[in-house]
Enzyme design. Structure first.
Site, mmCIF file in Angstrom:
data_model
loop_
_atom_site.group_PDB
_atom_site.id
_atom_site.type_symbol
_atom_site.label_atom_id
_atom_site.label_comp_id
_atom_site.label_asym_id
_atom_site.label_seq_id
_atom_site.Cartn_x
_atom_site.Cartn_y
_atom_site.Cartn_z
ATOM 1 C CD GLU A 130 -2.841 -1.284 2.723
ATOM 2 O OE1 GLU A 130 -2.580 -0.681 3.330
ATOM 3 O OE2 GLU A 130 -3.433 -2.956 2.307
ATOM 4 C CG ASN A 171 -0.245 -6.912 -1.743
ATOM 5 O OD1 ASN A 171 -0.822 -7.578 -2.194
ATOM 6 N ND2 ASN A 171 -0.328 -6.622 -0.585
ATOM 7 C CG HIS A 207 -9.630 -6.310 0.712
ATOM 8 N ND1 HIS A 207 -9.912 -7.585 1.361
ATOM 9 C CD2 HIS A 207 -8.215 -6.536 1.185
ATOM 10 C CE1 HIS A 207 -8.475 -8.032 1.485
ATOM 11 N NE2 HIS A 207 -7.504 -6.895 1.778
ATOM 12 C CD GLU A 237 -4.085 -8.399 1.731
ATOM 13 O OE1 GLU A 237 -4.967 -7.446 1.859
ATOM 14 O OE2 GLU A 237 -2.683 -7.647 1.809
ATOM 15 C CG ASP A 239 -12.265 -9.892 1.644
ATOM 16 O OD1 ASP A 239 -11.142 -10.182 3.254
ATOM 17 O OD2 ASP A 239 -11.845 -9.390 0.913
HETATM 18 O O1 G3I Z 1 -2.532 -10.944 17.641
HETATM 19 C C1 G3I Z 1 -2.773 -9.601 18.136
HETATM 20 C C2 G3I Z 1 -3.457 -10.677 19.896
HETATM 21 O O2 G3I Z 1 -1.947 -11.018 20.533
HETATM 22 C C3 G3I Z 1 -3.923 -8.932 21.024
HETATM 23 O O3 G3I Z 1 -3.816 -9.715 22.319
HETATM 24 C C4 G3I Z 1 -5.431 -8.525 20.422
HETATM 25 C C5 G3I Z 1 -5.620 -7.266 21.036
HETATM 26 O O4 G3I Z 1 -4.133 -5.924 20.652
HETATM 27 O O5 G3I Z 1 -4.007 -7.867 19.136
HETATM 28 C C6 G3I Z 1 -3.861 -8.833 18.449
HETATM 29 O O6 G3I Z 1 -3.088 -8.600 16.905
HETATM 30 C C7 G3I Z 1 -4.147 -7.452 16.253
HETATM 31 C C8 G3I Z 1 -4.473 -8.359 14.971
HETATM 32 O O7 G3I Z 1 -5.342 -8.149 13.436
HETATM 33 C C9 G3I Z 1 -4.408 -10.205 15.189
HETATM 34 O O8 G3I Z 1 -5.823 -10.050 15.303
HETATM 35 C C10 G3I Z 1 -4.440 -6.436 15.822
HETATM 36 O O9 G3I Z 1 -4.661 -5.849 17.019
HETATM 37 C C11 G3I Z 1 -5.299 -5.906 14.834
HETATM 38 O O10 G3I Z 1 -4.574 -4.668 14.084
HETATM 39 C C12 G3I Z 1 -4.893 -7.040 13.236
HETATM 40 O O11 G3I Z 1 -5.470 -6.394 12.404
HETATM 41 C C13 G3I Z 1 -5.137 -7.201 10.875
HETATM 42 C C14 G3I Z 1 -4.737 -6.030 10.431
HETATM 43 O O12 G3I Z 1 -4.485 -6.121 8.737
HETATM 44 C C15 G3I Z 1 -4.171 -4.536 10.807
HETATM 45 O O13 G3I Z 1 -2.746 -4.991 11.018
HETATM 46 C C16 G3I Z 1 -6.120 -8.019 10.347
HETATM 47 O O14 G3I Z 1 -6.172 -9.335 11.573
HETATM 48 C C17 G3I Z 1 -5.643 -8.023 9.052
HETATM 49 O O15 G3I Z 1 -6.318 -9.609 9.058
HETATM 50 C C18 G3I Z 1 -5.439 -6.971 8.236
HETATM 51 O O16 G3I Z 1 -5.316 -6.891 7.670
HETATM 52 C C19 G3I Z 1 -4.829 -6.159 6.456
HETATM 53 C C20 G3I Z 1 -3.734 -6.355 5.712
HETATM 54 O O17 G3I Z 1 -2.322 -7.099 6.211
HETATM 55 C C21 G3I Z 1 -3.152 -5.260 4.378
HETATM 56 N N1 G3I Z 1 -5.134 -5.409 3.069
HETATM 57 C C22 G3I Z 1 -5.418 -5.177 3.890
HETATM 58 C C23 G3I Z 1 -5.782 -5.770 4.956
HETATM 59 C C24 G3I Z 1 -7.518 -5.711 6.168
HETATM 60 O O18 G3I Z 1 -7.086 -5.055 6.713
#
Ligand code: G3I
Length: 318
Positions: A130, A171, A207, A237, A239
């Site tokens: 991005e 990406n 997406h 990615e 969906d």
């Molecule tokens: O794993 C930790 C957990 O240990 C902790 O207890 C909890 C609370 O702090 O956080 C958890 O981490 C979260 C993680 O997802 C796993 O669930 C993060 O807060 C949360 O920000 C993270 O969100 C991810 C997001 O990117 C931001 O990184 C999403 O799962 C993920 O699907 C999303 O994916 C992005 C791609 O990387 C880039 N393209 C867009 C896509 C969708 O936003």
């Protein structure tokens, strides 16, 4: 292996899912589904900066190792997502006060250590994620502010040096139609290639929602344009959001979108992979974002096939 993975393996096509490292080692059903349904996996979060370098200069690979070793056990390829992004940065970096020189060595050390730490085990890296804004200009991230535009070229060069066998991808989201962002991304990659920057592929995040069915033919043309730059194409990615209360007709629309996108990819010989962003609806990011319900993927909450699952198999068997 499942009918989906058997069809993908037989077609010599990479059909994958994002894997949430939190669930690996905690949810055996999730692990079994990931292993039997897909032949490539992407680390949904484990290779993001905040998890691999939680403290400055201290690297932590335990979350990534869980996903990579599970994939190796299941004979799956791995997409490493992502080395350089403006989000999911650790607070020591995003809230720190560093000189440009310090950011430069943080940048170099991060790529060298993370890519080097998994040398030979990664099919493709999303080296940068991005980097273009919707208006087509380069995003003014911490990286660009401190290192200038050439941070992108440098990221690819350092990743190549750290693991010559990994394919190196840029990406991006929202470039599935020929909009300003897609044109700017095309020009950016063309100029990088012209300078000999080692960029091997482009990742279309894809997406999308129900309205995308009328845009798939344009998406195919966009993929063909990027392929003509000599790039591998990965749908990274995918969906298809069908809202929070979908009817059967919505799932049939969803199925047509997935199979038409796959059909477009298969018609381009350098389009090698389609990865969906979650093993099943229950584990979609669209749900945890705001607590709303979403049904965007190939398997339902109980890991049972939806119409899209069977349409993809039919297209792979053609
Ligand atoms: O794993 C930790 C957990 O240990 C902790 O207890 C909890 C609370 O702090 O956080 C958890 O981490 C979260 C993680 O997802 C796993 O669930 C993060 O807060 C949360 O920000 C993270 O969100 C991810 C997001 O990117 C931001 O990184 C999403 O799962 C993920 O699907 C999303 O994916 C992005 C791609 O990387 C880039 N393209 C867009 C896509 C969708 O936003």
């Amino acid at each position: 292996n499942s009918p989906l993975r058997l069809a993908a393996d037989k077609a010599g096509f990479l059909l994958g899912t994002a894997v949430e490292d939190d669930l690996v080692g905690r949810d055996t059903q999730y692990e079994e589904v990931v292993g039997r349904e897909y032949n490539i996996v992407t680390t949904e979060n484990a290779f993001k900066f905040r998890w691999t370098e939680p403290e400055k200069g201290k690297f932590s690979f335990k979350r990534a190792e869980k996903v990579v070793s599970l994939a190796e056990k299941n004979g799956q390829k791995v997409r490493g997502h992502t080395l350089i992004w403006h989000l999911s940065l650790p607070s020591w970096l995003s809230e720190g006060n560093f000189t440009k020189e310090e950011i430069s060595s943080i940048f170099n050390d991060h790529i060298d250590n993370v890519v080097g730490g998994f040398k030979g085990r990664i099919y493709a890296w999303d080296v940068v994620n991005e980097v273009v804004d919707d208006d087509g200009k380069l995003r003014n991230s911490i990286w660009r502010k401190n290192l200038g535009d050439e941070y992108i070229a440098r990221a690819f060069e350092r990743a190549r040096a750290a693991d010559p066998d990994a394919k190196l991808f840029l990406n991006e989201n929202s470039i599935e139609t020929w909009n300003d962002k897609a044109k700017a991304t095309y020009d950016l990659i063309k100029s990088l290639k012209a300078k000999g920057v080692p960029i091997d592929g482009i990742g279309f995040q894809t997406h999308v929602d129900k309205s995308f069915e009328s845009k798939v033919s344009e998406f195919k043309e966009v993929m063909q344009r990027f392929a003509s730059l000599g790039l591998e194409i990965n749908i990274t990615e995918m969906d298809v959001d069908v809202g929070d209360n979908p009817k059967e007709a919505d799932f049939l629309t969803q199925a047509r979108i997935y199979s038409k996108v796959l059909d477009s990819c298969l018609s381009i010989n350098t389009c090698k992979a389609l990865v969906v962003w979650g093993a099943n609806d229950k584990n979609s990011w669209l749900r945890d974002d705001s607590g709303r319900k979403a049904y965007p993927l190939l398997l339902n909450d109980d890991y049972n096939p939806k119409p899209a699952y069977n349409d993809i198999i039919r297209r792979l068997q053609k």
